[in-house]
Design an enzyme around this catalytic site. Structure first.
Site, mmCIF file in Angstrom:
data_model
loop_
_atom_site.group_PDB
_atom_site.id
_atom_site.type_symbol
_atom_site.label_atom_id
_atom_site.label_comp_id
_atom_site.label_asym_id
_atom_site.label_seq_id
_atom_site.Cartn_x
_atom_site.Cartn_y
_atom_site.Cartn_z
ATOM 1 N N HIS A 33 -19.302 15.630 21.735
ATOM 2 C CA HIS A 33 -20.753 16.063 21.925
ATOM 3 C C HIS A 33 -21.426 14.592 22.322
ATOM 4 O O HIS A 33 -22.262 14.403 23.186
ATOM 5 C CB HIS A 33 -21.212 16.626 20.656
ATOM 6 C CG HIS A 33 -22.554 16.970 20.810
ATOM 7 N ND1 HIS A 33 -23.132 18.361 20.979
ATOM 8 C CD2 HIS A 33 -23.930 16.223 20.851
ATOM 9 C CE1 HIS A 33 -24.418 18.367 21.144
ATOM 10 N NE2 HIS A 33 -24.879 17.076 21.178
ATOM 11 N N GLU A 34 -21.459 13.521 21.339
ATOM 12 C CA GLU A 34 -21.930 12.444 21.481
ATOM 13 C C GLU A 34 -21.710 11.728 22.996
ATOM 14 O O GLU A 34 -22.642 11.064 23.629
ATOM 15 C CB GLU A 34 -21.883 11.569 20.159
ATOM 16 C CG GLU A 34 -22.114 11.949 19.129
ATOM 17 C CD GLU A 34 -23.763 12.553 19.027
ATOM 18 O OE1 GLU A 34 -24.595 11.940 19.697
ATOM 19 O OE2 GLU A 34 -24.096 13.313 18.286
ATOM 20 N N HIS A 81 -23.613 12.978 25.813
ATOM 21 C CA HIS A 81 -25.020 12.149 25.916
ATOM 22 C C HIS A 81 -25.013 11.059 26.619
ATOM 23 O O HIS A 81 -25.698 10.341 27.580
ATOM 24 C CB HIS A 81 -25.610 11.893 24.561
ATOM 25 C CG HIS A 81 -26.307 12.952 23.671
ATOM 26 N ND1 HIS A 81 -27.252 13.775 24.614
ATOM 27 C CD2 HIS A 81 -26.246 13.731 22.707
ATOM 28 C CE1 HIS A 81 -27.570 14.865 23.612
ATOM 29 N NE2 HIS A 81 -26.900 14.643 22.538
ATOM 30 N N HIS A 134 -24.355 11.171 30.445
ATOM 31 C CA HIS A 134 -25.447 11.192 30.998
ATOM 32 C C HIS A 134 -26.231 10.221 31.115
ATOM 33 O O HIS A 134 -26.558 9.648 32.393
ATOM 34 C CB HIS A 134 -26.222 12.242 30.209
ATOM 35 C CG HIS A 134 -27.414 12.860 31.076
ATOM 36 N ND1 HIS A 134 -28.223 13.704 30.445
ATOM 37 C CD2 HIS A 134 -27.677 13.105 32.145
ATOM 38 C CE1 HIS A 134 -29.026 14.324 31.170
ATOM 39 N NE2 HIS A 134 -28.897 13.709 32.430
#
Length: 811
Positions: free
Chosen positions: A590-591, A594, A597
């Site tokens: 998940h991290e 980020h 992105h």
């Protein structure tokens, strides 16, 4: 978490933006006009990808095709060793001799006092830019205004983002203190900006002149619009009296919001129960809580949650449930005061409600009406599955109480736990974590990014003073075609005093720096005694940090990112590396969503770079990555037993996911209710004299819950701390879950036939969505990546369409 935030950002949470595990906008000034919050993901509701389609895949690992760029094999091997072996990392990162290079290679930050010097120099630069904007009078000068304002934002963000990160992460108190002082100094200057209307006036003149705008790029126009909206949202167009009141309210809102979270308390903090009342609870835990013949149970503690799952006596469970769902009267008063002040702020700014104010800017939804359409459509999509789960729980209760006709609110956790226990497979967490050493997981992420986007993670030895702890690993992000494109600092291991919340921090955003700007900074650097010695104009313009030269003679500052987690270190004197649970694996993916992105959206303007996009789009890339974490072909890239090198049997993952998502629909339904509550409390209802948040919450439960609502007398909304930070945007996680599932199904074919590793699919996502940051309309980005024209213009119908997709694939 975008430190959640942000969550899911670009600036400290007090200034507005996305805060990710959590994070939200607490804009208190016109500072948000030129500054955007760091994308930090604070705690967020679980975002496990709600997909079951992959469960039909073979339980045997899929052998992925190998596409390894030249020179990447040694990086791949080193990547695993430096995370799995402290000795290997110590050898690889042997401290260089000589003077400190500065934290993050920032030449100012070689000592704690350097933070204040950095702040002072930055403020000199900022004031000079403000003067340029205010003095602009020619067409050429107006054409440069957007670049000047973006540079102003970048200058201040460089200080605030780093200082905010350091003051909550650095292990040395003196460094924390000086970082806080630097933050305060820059924030004080931002308060000066609150009194300025000239910046907004000059921007509006520039935007209204066709001779100016005809030469602006798509990025410049996007940044101009972002700034214009921020100015208007910050009441800059109001008269002096209303501006003063706006600032007063903003300050009060910030204070009350902080009080609400920090002073949150139950009406009855501790229950004292006879030990016979808690039969069924773990006896070791019960004994540890026993004093004077009574079990002392904190109503908001983990032990109370355990008791609701395990205590046999329903009357005791009811007692615990009521106490754990009843906030103190003071907590509820603080919450309602916060909502009323936000409503007044919106009213002064010319909005019907705070929800209308908050959703208009940097949100895909644009209005509370559109959010309502999304949540109602999602509720309708999830309801059949939620009702089936409720029926399963009632059937379990009837095994013990055959005459039972309904479920009480305090029955849910107890009988759900009973079902999970009866359906639990024999697989232990240790059985699966043996295949997820931190080193092989990092290997897997690098291999995945290489296949999808042509970028990989290359270990780099930090120089003296570059990192804040010896555990921090530095990775350079390297593109097959563009070379070194980002810096990633990984602070992933637990240590005492460190925050346990996983988070992604953007320490510095992407931005293009012109030759003229470099020359200007270089000239000043030779005249200002506060400036460190720099090697040349490029270094001076980047404070000594990394940059990339561009063919046009300008340079681009590299995105600099920190990932923070609290994974266990390898046990001393053990050959076993640090092993991750499946939940920790999902968290890291998940991290990294980020981070990728932030890495791929390397725009020329920092206001729209990386995760500085629409707030309700910011969690899409990170939530999507959780699907990859559960895909068999992706896991086959790396998941091998740390001792035997045997590949992961995929059936272990299938069992784990089925256990974790057994009651996913009712959990989603509860998140919908929370999002509905967030919307209602920030609606025109907050203007009413008899504003009752408890009644509002219970009414929403009655309408949207498949369970009975909370009993009268309870007031759970007082424990909803995210109301402080999210401010009408709590729906974003649900929204991005629905979008992530759709992207997974449509673009990556739900992982079927190795679709999760196809470069064509990765390029489709990158070219249509990831690389744009906040430049392009997010609805057009989604329309492009999904090839669905119904999304192109956004609006209420598009929001309802996303809600109708639900949050999991249909089997």
């Amino acid at each position: 978490m975008l430190s959640s935030s942000i969550r899911r950002s670009s600036l400290p949470s007090q200034l507005g933006g996305w805060i990710c595990s959590g994070c939200r906008s607490r804009s208190s000034s016109l500072a948000s006009v030129v500054l955007r919050q760091r994308q930090q993901r604070q705690w967020a509701p679980p975002t496990n990808p709600s997909t079951y389609r992959f469960l039909t895949h073979s339980s045997q690992p899929i052998a992925p095709r190998q596409h390894i760029p030249p020179g990447a094999r040694s990086d791949d091997h080193t990547l695993r060793s430096i995370f799995d072996s402290p000795e290997a990392w110590k050898s690889f990162s042997a401290v260089h001799t000589g003077v400190s290079i500065g934290l993050f290679r920032n030449a100012f930050l070689t000592t704690p006092d350097g933070f204040l010097t950095f702040a002072r120099v930055s403020l000199k630069r900022a004031r000079a830019i403000v003067d340029k904007v205010l003095e602009a009078s020619t067409t050429e000068e107006y054409r440069a205004i957007v670049r000047h304002l973006d540079r102003l934002s970048d200058i201040l963000c460089r200080v605030l983002d780093m200082a905010d990160f350091v003051r909550v992460t650095h292990p040395w108190q003196q460094v924390q203190l000086q970082a806080s002082n630097a933050w305060d100094l820059v924030y004080e200057y931002m308060n000066e900006l609150n009194t300025m209307t000239g910046l907004n006036d000059q921007l509006c003149k520039a935007m209204g002149d066709p001779e100016v705008t005809k030469v602006w790029s798509e990025e410049e126009k996007s940044v101009a619009e972002v700034l214009r909206l921020d100015f208007s949202k910050s009441a800059v167009n109001l008269g002096e009296h209303h501006r003063r009141r706006f600032v007063e309210l903003s300050s009060e809102i910030s204070s009350v919001a902080s009080q609400f979270v920090q002073d949150m308390a139950p009406e009855e903090p501790v229950l004292r129960l006879p030990s016979t009342w808690v039969r069924g609870m773990d006896p070791v835990t019960a004994q540890a809580l026993t004093r004077g013949g009574k079990v002392h149970l904190e109503t908001l503690g983990a032990e109370a949650s355990m008791a609701l799952r395990t205590v046999r006596d329903p009357d005791t469970r009811e007692l615990i449930y009521r106490a754990s769902r009843t906030a103190s009267k003071r907590t509820v008063r603080l919450l309602e005061h916060l909502m009323k002040r936000r409503a007044e702020l919106a009213n002064i700014s010319g909005f019907e409600s705070y929800g209308h104010l908050a959703l208009r800017d940097r949100m895909m939804a644009k209005s509370p009406e559109a959010v309502d359409r999304f949540l109602r459509a999602l509720a309708g999509s999830v309801r059949p599955r939620a009702q089936q789960e409720v029926a399963d729980i009632l059937a379990e209760k009837r095994k013990f109480l055959p005459a039972a006709t309904h479920l009480e609110p305090w029955d849910k956790d107890y009988y759900s736990n009973s079902i999970r226990h009866s359906e639990r497979a024999v697989t232990r967490e240790d059985d699966i974590s043996c295949y997820f050493s931190l080193g092989v997981v990092m290997q897997g992420l690098s291999r995945l990014f290489s296949r999808l986007y042509g970028v990989r993670l290359r270990p780099a030895a930090p120089l003296r003073g570059e990192t804040w702890h010896s555990d921090v690993r530095r990775l350079d992000v390297v593109s097959d075609t563009e070379g070194h494109i980002a810096v990633l600092y990984c602070d992933l291991f637990y240590r005492p005093g460190k925050s346990p919340n996983p988070a992604h921090f953007t320490l510095r955003c992407s931005r293009e720096i012109s030759e003229a700007e470099m020359a200007e900074v270089w000239k000043v650097s030779k005249e200002d005694a506060d400036m460190p010695g720099f090697r040349g104009p490029e270094s001076a313009a980047n404070d000594g940090m990394h940059y990339q030269k561009l063919p046009n003679g300008s340079i681009k500052q590299l995105p600099t990112i920190a990932l923070v987690c609290d994974f266990p270190q390898r046990v001393a004197n053990s050959e076993e590396p640090a092993l991750l649970s499946f939940y920790q694996l999902e968290t890291l993916f998940h991290e990294m969503g980020h981070a990728i992105h932030s890495i791929l959206a390397r725009t020329s303007f920092q206001n729209v770079s990386g995760t500085r996009c629409a707030t309700d789009l910011a969690e899409l890339p990170s939530t999507l990555m959780e699907y990859f974490a559960a895909d068999p072909s992706v896991l086959a890239l790396f998941a091998r037993h740390y001792a035997t090198d045997e590949p992961l049997p995929y059936k272990l993952v299938v069992e784990k996911l089925r256990q974790a998502r057994r009651f996913e629909a009712t959990d989603t339904e509860n998140q919908i209710i929370m999002a509905m509550l967030d919307q209602a409390l920030h609606s025109p209802l907050a203007h009413q004299r008899e504003f009752n948040s408890t009644q509002i919450y219970h009414d929403i439960q009655k309408q949207f819950s498949s369970f009975l609502p909370d009993p009268e007398g309870t007031s759970w909304q007082g424990f909803f701390g995210h109301l402080s930070g999210y401010g009408s945007a709590y729906y974003s996680y649900l929204f991005d879950r629905a979008l992530a599932q759709r992207v997974w199904d449509v673009v990556f074919k739900s992982g079927a036939d190795g679709g999760a590793l196809e470069r064509e699919n990765g390029e489709r996502l990158k070219e249509n969505l990831l690389k744009w940051g906040g430049v392009r309309d997010p609805w057009k980005c989604l329309s492009g990546v999904l090839k669905d024209g119904r999304l192109a213009e956004g609006g209420e119908e598009a929001m309802a369409l996303v809600g109708s997709w639900g949050t999991r694939s249909q089997v």
